[in-house]
Design a protein around this motif. Structure first.
Motif, mmCIF file in Angstrom:
data_model
loop_
_atom_site.group_PDB
_atom_site.id
_atom_site.type_symbol
_atom_site.label_atom_id
_atom_site.label_comp_id
_atom_site.label_asym_id
_atom_site.label_seq_id
_atom_site.Cartn_x
_atom_site.Cartn_y
_atom_site.Cartn_z
ATOM 1 N N ALA A 203 26.243 36.997 67.539
ATOM 2 C CA ALA A 203 25.021 36.514 66.901
ATOM 3 C C ALA A 203 25.098 36.612 65.384
ATOM 4 C CB ALA A 203 23.818 37.298 67.410
ATOM 5 N N VAL A 204 25.816 37.620 64.877
ATOM 6 C CA VAL A 204 25.881 37.852 63.435
ATOM 7 C C VAL A 204 26.951 36.999 62.770
ATOM 8 C CG1 VAL A 204 26.409 39.616 61.694
ATOM 9 C CG2 VAL A 204 24.923 40.166 63.622
ATOM 10 N N ARG A 205 27.981 36.614 63.495
ATOM 11 C CA ARG A 205 29.092 35.891 62.875
ATOM 12 C C ARG A 205 28.665 34.609 62.158
ATOM 13 N NH1 ARG A 205 34.415 33.961 66.170
ATOM 14 N NH2 ARG A 205 32.874 32.569 67.087
ATOM 15 N N PRO A 206 27.759 33.797 62.708
ATOM 16 C CA PRO A 206 27.333 32.604 61.966
ATOM 17 C C PRO A 206 26.580 32.907 60.679
ATOM 18 C CG PRO A 206 26.817 32.374 64.301
ATOM 19 C CD PRO A 206 27.205 33.789 64.071
ATOM 20 N N LEU A 207 26.114 34.156 60.505
ATOM 21 C CA LEU A 207 25.367 34.491 59.300
ATOM 22 C C LEU A 207 26.238 34.461 58.049
ATOM 23 C CD1 LEU A 207 23.062 37.425 60.475
ATOM 24 C CD2 LEU A 207 22.557 34.993 60.325
ATOM 25 N N VAL A 208 27.561 34.514 58.222
ATOM 26 C CA VAL A 208 28.450 34.408 57.058
ATOM 27 C C VAL A 208 28.283 33.048 56.391
ATOM 28 C CG1 VAL A 208 30.852 34.502 56.286
ATOM 29 C CG2 VAL A 208 30.076 35.993 58.142
ATOM 30 N N ALA A 209 28.262 32.000 57.208
ATOM 31 C CA ALA A 209 28.043 30.662 56.661
ATOM 32 C C ALA A 209 26.622 30.495 56.150
ATOM 33 C CB ALA A 209 28.341 29.607 57.729
ATOM 34 N N VAL A 210 25.664 31.077 56.871
ATOM 35 C CA VAL A 210 24.263 30.971 56.453
ATOM 36 C C VAL A 210 24.048 31.665 55.116
ATOM 37 C CG1 VAL A 210 21.906 31.638 57.046
ATOM 38 C CG2 VAL A 210 23.423 30.741 58.805
ATOM 39 N N PHE A 211 24.725 32.784 54.889
ATOM 40 C CA PHE A 211 24.579 33.502 53.633
ATOM 41 C C PHE A 211 25.026 32.634 52.464
ATOM 42 C CE2 PHE A 211 26.137 36.236 50.244
ATOM 43 C CZ PHE A 211 25.082 37.123 50.078
ATOM 44 N N ALA A 212 26.181 31.991 52.596
ATOM 45 C CA ALA A 212 26.665 31.124 51.517
ATOM 46 C C ALA A 212 25.721 29.959 51.279
ATOM 47 C CB ALA A 212 28.068 30.622 51.852
ATOM 48 N N LEU A 213 25.198 29.381 52.355
ATOM 49 C CA LEU A 213 24.259 28.272 52.212
ATOM 50 C C LEU A 213 22.949 28.727 51.564
ATOM 51 C CD1 LEU A 213 24.752 26.567 55.692
ATOM 52 C CD2 LEU A 213 25.301 25.530 53.500
ATOM 53 N N SER A 214 22.534 29.952 51.858
ATOM 54 C CA SER A 214 21.207 30.401 51.437
ATOM 55 C C SER A 214 21.152 30.823 49.983
ATOM 56 C CB SER A 214 20.752 31.567 52.322
ATOM 57 O OG SER A 214 20.701 31.174 53.673
ATOM 58 N N VAL A 215 22.272 31.253 49.406
ATOM 59 C CA VAL A 215 22.242 31.725 48.017
ATOM 60 C C VAL A 215 21.788 30.610 47.083
ATOM 61 C CG1 VAL A 215 23.649 32.540 46.103
ATOM 62 C CG2 VAL A 215 23.940 33.544 48.357
ATOM 63 N N GLY A 216 22.436 29.450 47.187
ATOM 64 C CA GLY A 216 22.033 28.329 46.348
ATOM 65 C C GLY A 216 20.620 27.871 46.633
ATOM 66 N N GLN A 217 20.245 27.862 47.914
ATOM 67 C CA GLN A 217 18.890 27.451 48.285
ATOM 68 C C GLN A 217 17.859 28.425 47.728
ATOM 69 O OE1 GLN A 217 18.177 27.431 52.486
ATOM 70 N NE2 GLN A 217 16.264 26.284 52.332
ATOM 71 N N SER A 218 18.152 29.724 47.763
ATOM 72 C CA SER A 218 17.213 30.717 47.237
ATOM 73 C C SER A 218 17.048 30.575 45.727
ATOM 74 C CB SER A 218 17.703 32.129 47.580
ATOM 75 O OG SER A 218 17.738 32.330 48.979
ATOM 76 N N ILE A 219 18.130 30.273 45.029
ATOM 77 C CA ILE A 219 18.033 30.067 43.584
ATOM 78 C C ILE A 219 17.165 28.853 43.276
ATOM 79 C CG2 ILE A 219 19.366 29.451 41.526
ATOM 80 C CD1 ILE A 219 21.617 31.188 42.583
ATOM 81 N N VAL A 220 17.296 27.805 44.084
ATOM 82 C CA VAL A 220 16.466 26.608 43.882
ATOM 83 C C VAL A 220 14.997 26.936 44.123
ATOM 84 C CG1 VAL A 220 15.967 24.304 44.754
ATOM 85 C CG2 VAL A 220 18.334 25.008 44.401
ATOM 86 N N TRP A 221 14.699 27.695 45.210
ATOM 87 C CA TRP A 221 13.305 28.072 45.483
ATOM 88 C C TRP A 221 12.750 28.949 44.370
ATOM 89 C CZ3 TRP A 221 10.784 25.179 48.485
ATOM 90 C CH2 TRP A 221 11.283 24.704 49.694
ATOM 91 N N ALA A 222 13.542 29.926 43.918
ATOM 92 C CA ALA A 222 13.079 30.808 42.841
ATOM 93 C C ALA A 222 12.856 30.036 41.549
ATOM 94 C CB ALA A 222 14.090 31.935 42.623
ATOM 95 N N SER A 223 13.738 29.077 41.266
ATOM 96 C CA SER A 223 13.564 28.257 40.067
ATOM 97 C C SER A 223 12.319 27.383 40.188
ATOM 98 C CB SER A 223 14.806 27.386 39.851
ATOM 99 O OG SER A 223 15.959 28.178 39.666
#
Length: 287
Positions: A203-223
């Protein structure tokens, strides 16, 4: 025509050898590493000027050799402010991503593994949170907690967690109902051992890809929150705050919004490319 008349064709010396183009994944990885290197190590080296130093004589200067990104309304060098703001923007993006995935892991695990009452309650909570648009939920939290960098981390982290919680719940249920888990149960292995060895790792293994995807998305939301005036207070050089400060001069000095916006887009594209590459690699490994 005989075989002797068949002569080999002359080699073409004017053609250039085929060169392999760099893979987009490699370019994206180099860009992300460069951004983190700038944020963590090199602000003072790459931009030795003071990001808060005022120079009203040179206010709103366009990009030039002396000021690569131009200057803002107070004469501050925009390139210097973008470089020094990288650390705060990346910390907000990474912090919001870590918080979001931590909340999602707890909620998703409870929704999939807890008893009927607890799982049903968690599922209803996740569905209610998921019904709110991410930006709206983040705006609500910022309005309650007040604008600051830590508020952005909490707002973006909580706002994006419900979607990831549903994904983790689906991954855990899929692993829970798989053949190797049924075989482990049939062999008499303890439930805790099965959970640690088979269910949670898958269940946790796909979170590696999700983490990379989410960093840029989180910066966009914060901006986006900063652009709406609900983020880090000026004169902080955080990228969203730069967009917020420059929107007043969008017709007079468009570089104040265009150049920080391009930096945000470039980082978001790079992290998304890496996340998709990791996701495709994990999918190939499962086949």
């Amino acid at each position: 025509m005989t075989l002797l008349d068949r002569r080999p064709r002359p080699e073409r010396h004017g053609t250039l050898p085929h060169r392999r183009r760099p893979a987009p994944d490699l370019v994206a990885a180099v860009l992300v590493l460069a951004f983190f290197a700038v944020a963590l190590v090199a602000p003072a080296v790459l931009a030795p000027r003071d990001p808060f130093a005022l120079d009203l004589v040179n206010a709103l200067r366009p990009p030039s050799i002396g000021h690569w990104f131009g200057t803002d309304e107070s004469g501050r060098d925009l390139y210097t402010r973008v470089v020094h703001g990288a650390r705060q923007s990346l910390l907000i993006g990474v912090g919001a991503t870590v918080l979001s995935l931590a909340i999602a892991l707890v909620l998703g695990s409870l929704a999939a593994l807890a008893g009927r009452i607890v799982a049903g309650t968690v599922n209803r909570v996740v569905e209610v949170l998921f019904a709110f648009p991410t930006l709206l939920l983040a705006l609500l939290l910022v309005a309650v907690l007040g604008p600051s960098a830590w508020t952005q981390v909490v707002a973006v982290g909580v706002g994006t967690a419900p979607g990831y919680a549903r994904m983790i719940r689906g991954q855990i249920l899929s692993a829970k109902n798989s053949g190797y888990v049924e075989a482990a149960v049939a062999l008499g292995h303890p439930r805790g051992w099965i959970l640690r060895t088979h269910i949670l790792p898958n269940a946790v293994r796909p979170l590696v890809a999700v983490f990379a995807l989410s960093v840029g998305q989180s910066i966009v939301w914060a901006s986006s929150l900063s652009f709406l005036g609900l983020g880090v207070a000026p004169p902080a050089p955080e990228w969203g705050a730069l967009l917020d400060a420059g929107k007043i001069y969008v017709t007079q000095a468009p570089w104040l919004t265009v150049l920080p916006g391009l930096v945000i887009v470039l980082l978001a594209l790079a992290t998304t490319t890496i996340g998709k590459h990791i996701q495709s690699a994990l999918e190939k490994g499962e086949k």
